[in-house]
Design an enzyme around this catalytic site. Structure first.
Site, PDB file in Angstrom:
ATOM      1  N   LYS A  49      -4.369   8.550  -9.142  1.00 30.40           N
ATOM      2  CA  LYS A  49      -3.818   9.832  -8.679  1.00 30.40           C
ATOM      3  C   LYS A  49      -4.198  10.999  -9.580  1.00 30.40           C
ATOM      4  O   LYS A  49      -4.119  12.154  -9.161  1.00 30.40           O
ATOM      5  CB  LYS A  49      -2.293   9.740  -8.554  1.00 30.40           C
ATOM      6  CG  LYS A  49      -1.794   8.608  -7.683  1.00 30.40           C
ATOM      7  CD  LYS A  49      -2.265   8.713  -6.247  1.00 30.40           C
ATOM      8  CE  LYS A  49      -1.784   7.492  -5.480  1.00 30.40           C
ATOM      9  NZ  LYS A  49      -1.892   7.621  -4.058  1.00 30.40           N
ATOM     10  N   TYR A 260       5.131  -4.146   1.753  1.00 25.62           N
ATOM     11  CA  TYR A 260       4.908  -3.303   0.569  1.00 25.62           C
ATOM     12  C   TYR A 260       5.735  -3.767  -0.636  1.00 25.62           C
ATOM     13  O   TYR A 260       6.955  -3.932  -0.546  1.00 25.62           O
ATOM     14  CB  TYR A 260       5.271  -1.850   0.902  1.00 25.62           C
ATOM     15  CG  TYR A 260       5.104  -0.914  -0.269  1.00 25.62           C
ATOM     16  CD1 TYR A 260       3.858  -0.415  -0.617  1.00 25.62           C
ATOM     17  CD2 TYR A 260       6.200  -0.546  -1.038  1.00 25.62           C
ATOM     18  CE1 TYR A 260       3.702   0.435  -1.699  1.00 25.62           C
ATOM     19  CE2 TYR A 260       6.062   0.312  -2.131  1.00 25.62           C
ATOM     20  CZ  TYR A 260       4.808   0.786  -2.452  1.00 25.62           C
ATOM     21  OH  TYR A 260       4.652   1.620  -3.532  1.00 25.62           O
ATOM     22  N   TYR A 286      -0.525  -2.851  -5.956  1.00 30.31           N
ATOM     23  CA  TYR A 286      -1.774  -2.352  -5.363  1.00 30.31           C
ATOM     24  C   TYR A 286      -2.996  -3.188  -5.764  1.00 30.31           C
ATOM     25  O   TYR A 286      -3.612  -3.850  -4.931  1.00 30.31           O
ATOM     26  CB  TYR A 286      -2.003  -0.884  -5.765  1.00 30.31           C
ATOM     27  CG  TYR A 286      -0.916   0.037  -5.265  1.00 30.31           C
ATOM     28  CD1 TYR A 286      -1.009   0.625  -4.009  1.00 30.31           C
ATOM     29  CD2 TYR A 286       0.203   0.323  -6.040  1.00 30.31           C
ATOM     30  CE1 TYR A 286      -0.016   1.472  -3.542  1.00 30.31           C
ATOM     31  CE2 TYR A 286       1.205   1.172  -5.582  1.00 30.31           C
ATOM     32  CZ  TYR A 286       1.093   1.737  -4.329  1.00 30.31           C
ATOM     33  OH  TYR A 286       2.072   2.564  -3.870  1.00 30.31           O
TER      34      TYR A 286
HETATM   35  C1  PLP Z   1      -2.146   1.881  -8.339  1.00 27.94           C
HETATM   36  C2  PLP Z   1      -2.461   2.448  -7.010  1.00 27.94           C
HETATM   37  N1  PLP Z   1      -3.545   2.012  -6.360  1.00 27.94           N
HETATM   38  C3  PLP Z   1      -3.884   2.473  -5.138  1.00 27.94           C
HETATM   39  C4  PLP Z   1      -3.106   3.414  -4.500  1.00 27.94           C
HETATM   40  C5  PLP Z   1      -3.510   3.848  -3.130  1.00 27.94           C
HETATM   41  O1  PLP Z   1      -4.138   5.071  -3.109  1.00 27.94           O
HETATM   42  P1  PLP Z   1      -3.997   5.984  -1.784  1.00 27.94           P
HETATM   43  O2  PLP Z   1      -2.547   6.340  -1.704  1.00 27.94           O
HETATM   44  O3  PLP Z   1      -4.871   7.134  -2.049  1.00 27.94           O
HETATM   45  O4  PLP Z   1      -4.398   5.170  -0.615  1.00 27.94           O
HETATM   46  C6  PLP Z   1      -1.954   3.902  -5.138  1.00 27.94           C
HETATM   47  C7  PLP Z   1      -1.077   4.871  -4.443  1.00 27.94           C
HETATM   48  O5  PLP Z   1       0.052   5.052  -4.728  1.00 27.94           O
HETATM   49  C8  PLP Z   1      -1.627   3.412  -6.423  1.00 27.94           C
HETATM   50  O6  PLP Z   1      -0.544   3.846  -7.077  1.00 27.94           O
END
Ligand code: PLP
Length: 330
Positions: A49, A260, A286
């Site tokens: 981010k 999630y 993630y």
């Molecule tokens: C560690 C991590 N990876 C991937 C993502 C996913 O990115 P995006 O929200 O741009 O799809 C996030 C989003 O919160 C994240 O915190």
């Protein structure tokens, strides 16, 4: 290809390392695996981010705003990075978080508090649904809040990943390497959309494979359609004429398992394997899931030895600690 440069506020350490995962590659016996270390972007324990926030905060400062307001889950990495970005630029930060306040804040939430963010708890709403309401209260109080959308995923945020592709293209040239696939966690869509636009602008010839992390990621609109719309809007914003089709969007929605933030065998095994072969930590929500997807694809022969994959480590490390029990399988 020329494109418009948006206002940018430097927040992170770029370029992030581009590394070869030789031991993991050998262990899995599949394609060559590289990793883009966006867990090392630097700001308050890093993450993807920061790339988006450089442009979002750039816009906030250009508009003369005094507060960043955003929202997410209690363990949101995006919120923690927004809180740090606000401090780094002399702004205040309000976070609109789903759930209830825990008796002891852990992981990202602990960091939000150390970074001085004001937290608003919104129970079942974990995607910033209450941001407009709280922003209105702040305006009535004489402030000028800048709304950072859920996940930082609008055209401004996605522009950060166009620049990320530029970084990768340069690193590939320096290393005299090429990649056939990029694999990454996709949740609010900004990373995915930015990569699509960046790939187009910079002529990077590879397949982008998003591993979907969250079932209802984009409300009523199918997630791939949401990413497509954001990619088009981002290209337009940057003054680039582009037409993408939904067929170009590879989105794996088969690794969502229990939903999630629910850690299962897929994530546990991936996190252990990468830690034990490479000494690199992935996160439970993630990158653990995305790497689990990559390992599964390799084990099912969907990627061959002749191919080379860039796994994008998007961060999320602070969430390891509140997930200790799930990670240990207890
Ligand atoms: C560690 C991590 N990876 C991937 C993502 C996913 O990115 P995006 O929200 O741009 O799809 C996030 C989003 O919160 C994240 O915190």
């Amino acid at each position: 290809m020329r494109y418009e440069l948006l206002p940018r506020c430097p927040l992170g350490f770029f370029p992030t390392p581009f590394v070869r995962l030789a031991r993991l590659t050998q262990k899995l016996g599949g394609p060559q695996i590289f990793m883009k270390r966006d867990d090392q972007t630097g700001l308050a324990l890093g993450g993807n981010k920061v790339r988006k926030l450089e442009f979002l905060v750039g816009e906030a400062l250009a508009q003369g705003c005094d507060i960043l307001i955003t929202g997410g889950a209690a363990q949101s990495n995006h919120c923690r990075q927004t809180a740090a970005a606000a401090v780094a630029c002399g702004l205040s930060c309000h976070l609109v978080l789903g759930g209830e306040p825990p008796s002891v804040p852990e992981g990202n939430l602990l960091l939000d508090q150390l970074l001085g963010a004001t937290v608003h708890w919104t129970g079942e709403y974990r995607k910033g649904e209450k941001i407009p309401e709280i922003a209105e209260l702040l305006r009535a109080d004489g402030h000028k809040p800048y709304v950072v959308p859920y996940g930082g995923s609008n055209t401004t945020g996605a522009a950060g990943f166009v620049e990320a592709v530029r970084e990768v293209v340069r690193q590939l040239a320096e290393l005299r390497e090429s990649i056939t696939h990029v694999v990454f966690a996709s949740s609010s869509g900004g990373t995915h959309a930015g990569l699509i636009v960046g790939r187009h602008i910079l002529g990077l010839d590879c397949e982008l494979v998003g591993i979907s992390i969250d079932k209802g990621a984009s409300g009523d609109v199918p997630f791939a359609e949401h990413i497509l719309r954001l990619a088009h809007a981002t290209a337009q914003r940057l003054g680039v004429d582009a037409h993408f089709s939904v067929a170009e969007i590879t989105l794996r929605e088969d690794y969502l398992s229990q939903g999630y933030g629910v850690v299962g065998d897929l994530e546990r095994r991936a996190i252990r394997l990468v830690a034990e072969t490479e000494g690199i930590l992935l996160d439970p929500v993630y990158t653990g899931r995305a790497m689990g997807g990559l390992i599964d694809m390799i084990e099912h022969g969907q990627l061959s030895r002749e191919q080379s994959v860039l796994f994008w480590h998007t961060g999320g490390i602070p969430a390891l600690f509140p997930y200790a029990r799930d990670l240990l399988g207890r």
